[in-house]
Design an enzyme around this catalytic site. Structure first.
Site, short mmCIF file in Angstrom:
data_model
loop_
_atom_site.label_atom_id
_atom_site.label_comp_id
_atom_site.label_asym_id
_atom_site.label_seq_id
_atom_site.Cartn_x
_atom_site.Cartn_y
_atom_site.Cartn_z
N ASN A 57 -36.85 -1.15 17.76
CA ASN A 57 -36.63 -0.78 19.16
C ASN A 57 -37.89 -0.23 19.84
OD1 ASN A 57 -36.37 1.51 17.48
ND2 ASN A 57 -35.09 2.57 18.96
N GLU A 73 -35.65 9.79 9.96
CA GLU A 73 -35.28 9.92 11.38
C GLU A 73 -34.23 8.86 11.64
OE1 GLU A 73 -34.70 8.90 14.88
OE2 GLU A 73 -36.81 8.38 15.12
N CYS A 84 -32.72 5.77 19.96
CA CYS A 84 -31.97 6.70 19.12
C CYS A 84 -31.64 8.00 19.83
CB CYS A 84 -32.74 6.99 17.83
SG CYS A 84 -34.39 7.67 18.09
N GLU A 117 -22.29 5.52 17.45
CA GLU A 117 -23.42 5.26 18.34
C GLU A 117 -23.40 3.80 18.80
OE1 GLU A 117 -28.28 5.88 18.35
OE2 GLU A 117 -27.26 5.41 16.47
N GLU A 130 -41.39 14.12 12.85
CA GLU A 130 -42.59 13.37 13.19
C GLU A 130 -43.13 13.97 14.48
OE1 GLU A 130 -41.37 9.24 13.32
OE2 GLU A 130 -41.92 8.99 11.22
#
Length: 489
Positions: free
Chosen positions: A164, A262, A296, A393, A470
């Site tokens: 993405n 993540e 996300c 989601e 991150e």
């Protein structure tokens, strides 16, 4: 909120040749299996991606292992210089790299170019912070003893980056690993590979020593298993879905590998009745449909206080009316296609489930155009708590708007799911803001604006949305080990 997919010359661009990068050498497909790469806006084949076999993966691991022996001892200043040169090259090449991302991933050209150009900052930040990875001296209990705490690079890293944000997400992993003194093997996304090839060329041209960065693709389960099980690989970094993340974490845990995970989210939004409703709706609508909702941290579950609910819905629909859906290379397009045909089918399934359980589809809800993976920006009003949309989601251009009465109830509903990546709130009350920030179970809480993403900010989640960060100084924690040295003089 419409556009036709045309065959205008804007679509005609040369897509780059795809290849591996192992031990400082680019490798074409040769005898290897290949996989077709598609333009999701037209469904046309635009490239052929070579898939790694077991020997390719082994060579990449060995190259990273050999290079680590040199790179970990390289001067932080020298490492910093290479990262800075790479950042400069990224800025020079952003327009071309962004165009190729639009071709294989689908997002509008302005979003793709912005993704690339903004990534240079991450390299520059890591170039500086990598010079500040300090240990410490601990005063000993005896004057004859010297006690030192050292922070050393963990070793070879295996990184798995998503489709993405193919450039930005891969670059974050590369920057943290290299600035820490680690080397890595990166398995990029098979769906959107051009960004990864571009990254390899950037670092190659910036003078990164052979073996420090290796990139490849393949059958995901085969490549990930071989990388994680290798005793030469000591760290795993993965960005992707919760189910896949759990599988990789279980495999890495069996080998006691360090991990940064993540994973997915299902970001809640709380809009209080004292908020600037028009501003909140306009900001959130633009943010929701960025990259066709394939983000996300995309806001998805909107809890709006009942007194302003109708006003928010009206403002939201007005903001949506300005969206223009079409091929990402078409001028004026603000939302492109979904990355895969299966994402369109999933959107239809979410809408069908919501309608079957009594929700109102206020806008969208259908696929668009005769070719390409397009789905209309969709708003679902007051879906039941047990609908798929309120529990899973969607990772697409669907938003659920739900009224609430009491703030505590909204917070409880926001926390009901096992996800905890991003969250959002809009309120003019410092008391509400304090309650929300303290009680939302999320790795990132944004109040009255969107503040995630800069290089100096830690980016990560809690609960099933993963662990580790991150960005920010926390990014180095996963790439460094702590060594205590005590010496009697």
């Amino acid at each position: 909120m419409s556009s036709n997919v045309s065959s205008s010359p804007a679509h005609e661009s040369v897509y780059p040749s795809l290849c591996f990068y192992i031990d400082g050498v680019f490798h074409a497909a040769g005898h290897r299996r290949t996989r077709a790469v598609f333009d999701p806006g037209t469904e046309a084949v635009i490239g052929e991606l070579p898939l790694a076999d077991a020997d390719d993966v082994a060579r990449a691991i060995d190259a990273a292992h050999r290079a680590f022996g040199r790179w970990k001892n390289e001067s932080p200043l020298a490492r910093s210089d290479i990262l800075r040169r790479a950042a400069a090259l990224i800025r020079e090449r952003a327009a071309d790299i962004g165009r190729h991302i639009t071709m294989d991933q689908g997002k509008p050209l302005h979003e793709a170019v912005a993704e690339v150009a903004s990534s240079a900052e991450h390299l520059e930040w890591h170039a500086e912070e990598g010079r500040r990875v300090y240990g410490r001296v601990v005063p000993a209990r005896s004057p004859d003893v010297q006690q030192t705490v050292l922070r050393e690079p963990v070793g070879v890293c295996a990184a798995f980056s998503p489709w993405n944000f193919p450039f930005n997400q891969a670059l974050r992993k590369i920057a943290a690993a290299l600035a820490s003194g680690c080397t890595l093997v990166l398995k990029g996304p098979e769906e959107a590979p051009s960004a990864i090839v571009a990254l390899a060329r950037v670092f190659h041209d910036a003078g990164l020593p052979p073996g420090c960065l290796n990139v490849l693709w393949g059958v995901p389960s085969e490549v990930s298993t071989q990388l994680i099980e290798s005793p030469k690989v000591r760290k795993i970094s993965f960005t992707g879905s919760v189910p896949v993340g759990k599988q990789l974490a279980a495999l890495a845990g069996a080998h006691m590998k360090r991990m940064t995970m993540e994973l997915g989210g299902h970001a809640p939004v709380i809009v209080c009745d004292d908020a600037d409703v028009g501003r909140a709706a306009a900001m959130l609508a633009a943010y929701k449909f960025r990259n066709a909702g394939q983000v996300c941290v995309s806001p998805t579950r909107f809890f709006v206080q009942r007194r302003v609910y109708e006003r928010f819905v009206s403002a939201w629909l007005d903001a949506m009316a300005t969206l223009r859906v079409g091929h990402g290379l078409e001028p004026g397009v603000t939302m492109g296609p979904l990355a895969h045909a299966r994402r369109v089918a999933e959107m239809e399934a979410f809408v069908s489930d919501a309608k079957a359980k009594g929700a109102d589809i206020a806008a969208g809800g259908t696929r668009l155009f005769s070719r390409g993976h397009y789905f209309a920006p969709t708003v679902v009003l007051a879906p039941a708590a047990d609908t798929r949309l309120m529990c899973e989601e969607p990772f697409g251009p669907i938003a659920a708007l739900v009224p609430f009465d009491e703030l505590d109830a909204a917070i409880a509903e926001a926390n009901r799911l096992p996800f905890g990546l991003a969250s959002y709130a809009f309120t003019a009350s410092s008391r509400n803001a304090h309650r929300i920030s303290r009680n939302l179970e999320a790795g990132m809480v944004n109040i009255n604006h969107f503040g995630m993403g800069p290089a100096e900010i830690p980016f990560g989640g809690v609960k099933e949305s993963g662990f580790g960060s991150e960005g920010g100084t926390e990014t180095f924690d996963g790439y460094l080990v702590t060594k205590f040295v005590t010496q009697l003089n």
